[in-house]
Design a protein around this motif. Structure first.
Motif: not given
Lengths: 342, 342
Positions: B158-178, B192-194
């Motif tokens: 939920a931090g500045a870096v982590g939130g974007l990491v997850g969103q970019i990973a989703k765009i790459q077609g990955c399964r994302v867990v945070g 919110d972040l998918g």
């Protein structure tokens, strides 16, 4: 032609708890089966004992399956074909296999690889020209990526892998420092293998020894040991340093989780890369011809020395293995089983 | 033209022992110097507080020098040019700089970078379009190298870096867990972040949560946290997994060495790569145009959300920073200093 051959083999009798003991092993005499069509009957001349085997003695899922209780162990061996029922092999050929821990071995021909007895000694195919050699070659060159002038530190440096890592790093033009567990081994590293510096890790904290021997820091750390060595090295790594995670012999007999490096967070600011690898992976096999060409050449040119500790007789294999984990070897630890074909 | 401007700035009064306290900081009013030839006078509109600043508050050599006692802190800021004495900049231009923690900043023009206020909000240049965004982009894509279908786990999600990491990973077609530190943040990740799944690490052992949320293992772990998260992730990594060592916020306030991952030896058999990095390194700067193009595009297409927690007023900057280390933010934590040029 079909006279029955008796052969002895070492079985895993019970799984070691902590340090293995002779009681974990059993010497068993068996009747060697006749090779079927497509198979070879091979008499082993040398067998290998390697630290990784300790992991296989635990009933734990890993990159190789655990040894089974009541069955022969296996591992690297070099032998001579006694009977071939496969094209391309004939009696007297020298071959390597994973059929160690026994005097005779029968298997499909594709499980054997012919070796040239004129490149190094036969037992070298268990050492500098075998799995430990390829481990040193791939781990140092492909993962560690040393550059001339850099400092390479290797732990377990008097062992089969470590000794070759240091020698290859010297050939690459690096400054090479090694650690080992006795004054004799330290002398061996300095005087026989050409290390620039070496220390006995039992003399005091590894961090102090690294401060003394690597005053400007470490570019590549080749880790065979784990534990204190790894933590101390992380503390001494230069920026952009590479740590090759090859093994952790200090921990193989551990019965409880061992402390991790408390300073691993330094890897962020120092931009370190730590990389584990298993040399038998398919991804490394394209390097085998390079490895055999380079190390074979260096052996012939005397730029690399073949160092081994030889124990005689299959019945001594368990104590050779136990001794290996205690650091009784200098260079590659092998067990000599016979001098020629039956 | 040369009317004297007064501005406030935050000084480091004393070095924190463990968790920082308001008493470590001091609000000081100064006379802002006139810009010399080639310099700009900038009024900061937003300043950034980032976890890495904690390290600079210690008197320890690292990849950036420590803050000095009795001087203004610095860090990312976005502001507007009040007076330009340099070609290429004019009054009203929006610029980023490392002159945060103060209301006005004067420096050579080459220390400023003009930004386009139409891509995202101005404060986004401290978050998704700034250093944290570039950290997520380079760390995930260049070091983590995720492949579509792989599982990416990110801590501090939920931090500045982590939130974007997850969103970019989703765009790459990955399964994302945070993982994050409150039920609200977990909901935010999922809704919110998918993120495909998320958990509150305060609810129980991280290893249990990973067993539940990543039953098939982890291919890429993006580590913002260190400590228990890192150990649990190593245990859950798949073979050939990549661990991006970005930060270790769980340890930044530590006053003694913290335990390392006891299972690091698994990195050998699992062939793991652990890699630390610093996004400001020259070697990553060639990716800046790609980063701005891609993340800017994803922002416009609403594939990436800009999430921030805004604190108002320079006097609140120390508590914003302290709160950041306690996890009081969701998304990028910024301090709003003003709404426009003086």
């Amino acid at each position: 032609m079909s006279k029955q051959i008796k052969g002895r083999e070492i079985h895993l009798k019970s799984r070691p708890q902590g340090e293995p003991t002779p009681g974990n092993f059993e010497l068993v005499e068996v009747t060697v089966p006749e090779p079927a069509e497509g198979q070879l009957l091979v008499r082993n001349l040398f067998m290998s004992v390697d630290p990784y085997m300790r992991g296989r003695m635990n009933d734990v899922k890993s990159y190789v399956p655990p040894f089974k209780l009541g069955e022969a162990l296996d591992g690297g061996a070099v032998g001579q074909v006694v009977r071939s029922r496969a094209p391309g092999f004939q009696e007297g050929d020298f071959v390597t296999s994973s059929g160690g821990w026994r005097e005779y071995h029968v298997a499909d021909a594709r499980q054997y690889m012919k070796v040239d007895p004129n490149v190094g000694s036969l037992s070298a195919y268990l050492g500098v020209l075998g799995m430990p050699g390829m481990t040193a070659y791939v781990g140092l060159l492909d993962l560690g990526k040393p550059v001339a002038g850099e400092t390479v530190f290797v732990s377990g440096a008097a062992g089969a892998v470590g000794g070759l890592v240091g020698q290859i790093a010297k050939i690459q033009g690096c400054r090479v420092v090694g650690s080992a567990g006795s004054p004799e081994k330290v002398k061996h590293l300095r005087e026989d293998l050409g290390f620039d510096d070496a220390f006995n890790y039992k003399d005091g904290p590894v961090a102090d020894a690294l401060a003394r021997t690597c005053p400007e820091g470490i570019d590549v750390y080749f880790d065979n040991v784990g534990g204190e060595h790894l933590e101390a090295s992380i503390g001494k790594m230069k920026n952009y340093g590479r740590i090759v995670l090859c093994g952790a012999i200090s921990q193989y007999n551990a019965t409880a989780p061992t402390p991790g490096p408390r300073n691993l967070t330094l890897a962020v600011g120092k931009r370190l890369t730590l990389q584990g690898f298993i040399v038998s992976d398919q991804r490394h096999q394209h390097r085998r011809p390079d490895f055999l060409r380079d190390v074979g050449g260096w052996l012939r040119e005397k730029k690399v020395k073949e160092v081994e500790t030889v124990v005689e007789g299959l019945d001594k294999a368990p104590e050779a293995f136990i001794g290996l984990l205690r650091g009784h070897n200098t260079g590659k630890m092998v067990v000599k089983l016979a001098s020629g074909p039956a």
